[in-house]
Design a protein around this motif. Structure first.
Motif, mmCIF file in Angstrom:
data_model
loop_
_atom_site.group_PDB
_atom_site.id
_atom_site.type_symbol
_atom_site.label_atom_id
_atom_site.label_comp_id
_atom_site.label_asym_id
_atom_site.label_seq_id
_atom_site.Cartn_x
_atom_site.Cartn_y
_atom_site.Cartn_z
ATOM 1 N N MET A 1 18.781 8.885 41.076
ATOM 2 C CA MET A 1 19.582 7.675 41.303
ATOM 3 C C MET A 1 20.556 7.501 40.141
ATOM 4 O O MET A 1 20.179 7.610 38.980
ATOM 5 N N ARG A 2 21.817 7.251 40.473
ATOM 6 C CA ARG A 2 22.827 6.992 39.452
ATOM 7 C C ARG A 2 23.316 5.555 39.624
ATOM 8 O O ARG A 2 23.715 5.152 40.720
ATOM 9 N N VAL A 3 23.302 4.796 38.525
ATOM 10 C CA VAL A 3 23.702 3.394 38.545
ATOM 11 C C VAL A 3 24.852 3.208 37.567
ATOM 12 O O VAL A 3 24.767 3.619 36.408
ATOM 13 N N LEU A 4 25.936 2.615 38.037
ATOM 14 C CA LEU A 4 27.080 2.333 37.187
ATOM 15 C C LEU A 4 27.031 0.886 36.725
ATOM 16 O O LEU A 4 26.953 -0.029 37.544
ATOM 17 N N VAL A 34 25.486 5.055 34.028
ATOM 18 C CA VAL A 34 26.847 5.273 33.549
ATOM 19 C C VAL A 34 27.404 3.921 33.103
ATOM 20 O O VAL A 34 27.543 3.004 33.916
ATOM 21 N N LEU A 35 27.689 3.805 31.815
ATOM 22 C CA LEU A 35 28.232 2.570 31.256
ATOM 23 C C LEU A 35 29.756 2.652 31.264
ATOM 24 O O LEU A 35 30.330 3.566 30.677
ATOM 25 N N VAL A 36 30.402 1.700 31.919
ATOM 26 C CA VAL A 36 31.870 1.648 31.933
ATOM 27 C C VAL A 36 32.257 0.312 31.303
ATOM 28 O O VAL A 36 32.129 -0.745 31.929
ATOM 29 N N ARG A 59 25.458 7.523 30.035
ATOM 30 C CA ARG A 59 26.779 8.099 29.844
ATOM 31 C C ARG A 59 27.738 6.941 29.579
ATOM 32 O O ARG A 59 27.574 5.859 30.136
ATOM 33 N N LEU A 60 28.737 7.171 28.746
ATOM 34 C CA LEU A 60 29.667 6.105 28.361
ATOM 35 C C LEU A 60 31.088 6.473 28.759
ATOM 36 O O LEU A 60 31.567 7.557 28.442
ATOM 37 N N LEU A 61 31.767 5.548 29.460
ATOM 38 C CA LEU A 61 33.166 5.723 29.833
ATOM 39 C C LEU A 61 33.964 4.489 29.419
ATOM 40 O O LEU A 61 33.445 3.366 29.448
ATOM 41 N N GLN A 62 35.209 4.717 29.056
ATOM 42 C CA GLN A 62 36.114 3.601 28.803
ATOM 43 C C GLN A 62 36.549 2.998 30.135
ATOM 44 O O GLN A 62 37.013 3.702 31.025
#
Length: 405
Positions: A1-4, A34-36, A59-62
């Protein structure tokens, strides 16, 4: 499971302290998070301090950013509803909104999450709407009640003025213009952009500006300081004052000078100071801490807490039964400050009185105010945060169910 997990607006750490326990629980169960974030400099709680890389499972995204005006004069523009606030940052500009909606759609296409969790992220909510199951979390201020026009954000105001109604209509028109151009259905109310398929509001009625308008119960915050208990007056530090302000507060220097000039036994922590900045705030007789302080230790021992009106700080001081001197610098802080003031536990300093001499006089008066201390102690008995596990479990269970379809 992937959670944004997405965060779009707001300058405080409360958004990330809501993310952290939920994200950690999901990661422990094998999910990828995934942290945005609109401000990756705030990602410290999710990073390995030794390497600077994200902790396992993250995971970190701008994220897409808005150009928040920095001119202090903007604070003099009336903001009576959330629409007024959004307009100041350009949310009613159709092209700017459409560009950021496209950017969030791109993030979703690349990340391919099974579920989205948004905190103060209306454009992410709109991008996910009808495409990815979404959960919204937030405090009372960031989640207006859905399915209706926006109420006044100032609880002491009964009805909105025409300019607020006009701003709401303009922003709703910009949102629906961007949505219909994409073939998406219009939303009926601006408030609906702040909710998801499931929405969780974590707030105490005392500090929820929309408490009188909500039809669904709120949950007790799980990201508030815990273990804070009042101390009797005679066990507190004589003339003890604890000051906590962010480095960007417009009247920080005046507050430091006022505290030093009051002759009180002052100690302070200034949030987000850049390296080397602390020296300019050093004063004789003032203890300036380099690290965040444990509210459970410093607040009950003080006879006065000075702060900007941040939600967690205000509630922590109420729990400590400690009188407060609040220096609000934005609308959310003012709303929180007025709520605490209504208990009799706090005094608010208006912007035109935030000079060093006025603050020094107020500190001297409040640090010896036994009547206010008695009201603060009574207010402490009204705060019940409940079990923090309940809120975390509610969100995690909902994410699991939505991911499973």
């Amino acid at each position: 499971m992937r959670v944004l997990f997405g965060w779009e607006f707001g300058a405080g750490l409360g958004h990330l302290t809501r993310f952290r326990p939920i994200g950690d629980r999901l990661v422990a169960e094998g999910a990828e998070v995934v942290l945005v974030l609109q401000d990756v400099d705030r990602a410290g709680p999710f990073l390995d301090p030794a390497t600077g890389r994200t902790r396992p499972g993250y995971r970190l995204l701008q994220g897409p950013r808005w150009n928040i005006p920095g001119d202090p004069a903007i604070r003099r523009i009336p903001t009576h509803s959330f629409a007024d606030v959004l307009r100041l940052i350009g949310y009613g500009h159709r092209a700017a909104l459409a560009n950021r909606l496209t950017a969030w759609e791109g993030v979703l296409a690349v990340a391919e999450p099974d579920v989205v969790v948004g905190d103060f992220s209306p454009t992410l909510n709109l991008a996910a709407r009808g495409r990815v199951p979404s959960v919204v979390i937030g405090n009372g201020y960031t989640v207006p009640p859905p399915g209706r026009p926006l109420p006044p954000i100032r609880p002491w105001q009964d009805a909105l003025e025409q300019f607020s109604l006009d701003h709401e209509a303009q922003i709703l028109d910009a949102i629906n213009g961007a949505r219909t151009a994409r073939g998406d259905p219009a939303i009926e109310h601006l408030a609906d952009a702040f909710g998801g398929d499931r929405t969780f509001v974590f707030s105490l009625p005392l500090v929820d500006p929309y408490a009188r308008f909500r039809t669904e119960p709120t949950l007790a915050p799980f990201n508030m300081p815990r273990g804070i208990r009042p101390l009797p007056w005679d066990r507190r530090r004589k003339d003890g004052v604890f000051l906590y302000l962010p480095s960007g507060h417009a009247h920080l220097k005046a507050a430091i000078d006022g505290l030093a000039g009051s002759g009180a036994a002052g100690e302070a922590y200034i949030g987000d100071l850049a390296p080397g900045q602390a020296r300019q705030y050093e004063r004789p007789g003032l203890t300036l801490h380099a690290e965040p302080q444990d509210f459970a230790a410093v607040m009950p021992a003080a006879r006065l807490v000075i702060h900007h009106g941040g939600l967690s700080t205000a509630v922590a001081a109420v729990m400590a039964g400690t009188p407060q001197l609040i220096l609000p610098w934005n609308l959310e802080h003012l709303v929180t400050a007025r709520a605490v003031e209504a208990t009799g536990a706090a005094a608010i300093v208006p912007g035109d009185r935030m000079d060093a001499q006025s603050l020094s006089n107020a500190i001297r008066r409040l640090v010896d105010d036994r009547q206010r201390a008695a009201r603060a102690e009574a207010a402490a008995a009204t705060i019940e945060l409940g079990d923090p596990e309940d809120g975390v479990a509610a969100v995690v269970d909902t994410v699991r169910r939505l991911a499973a379809g």
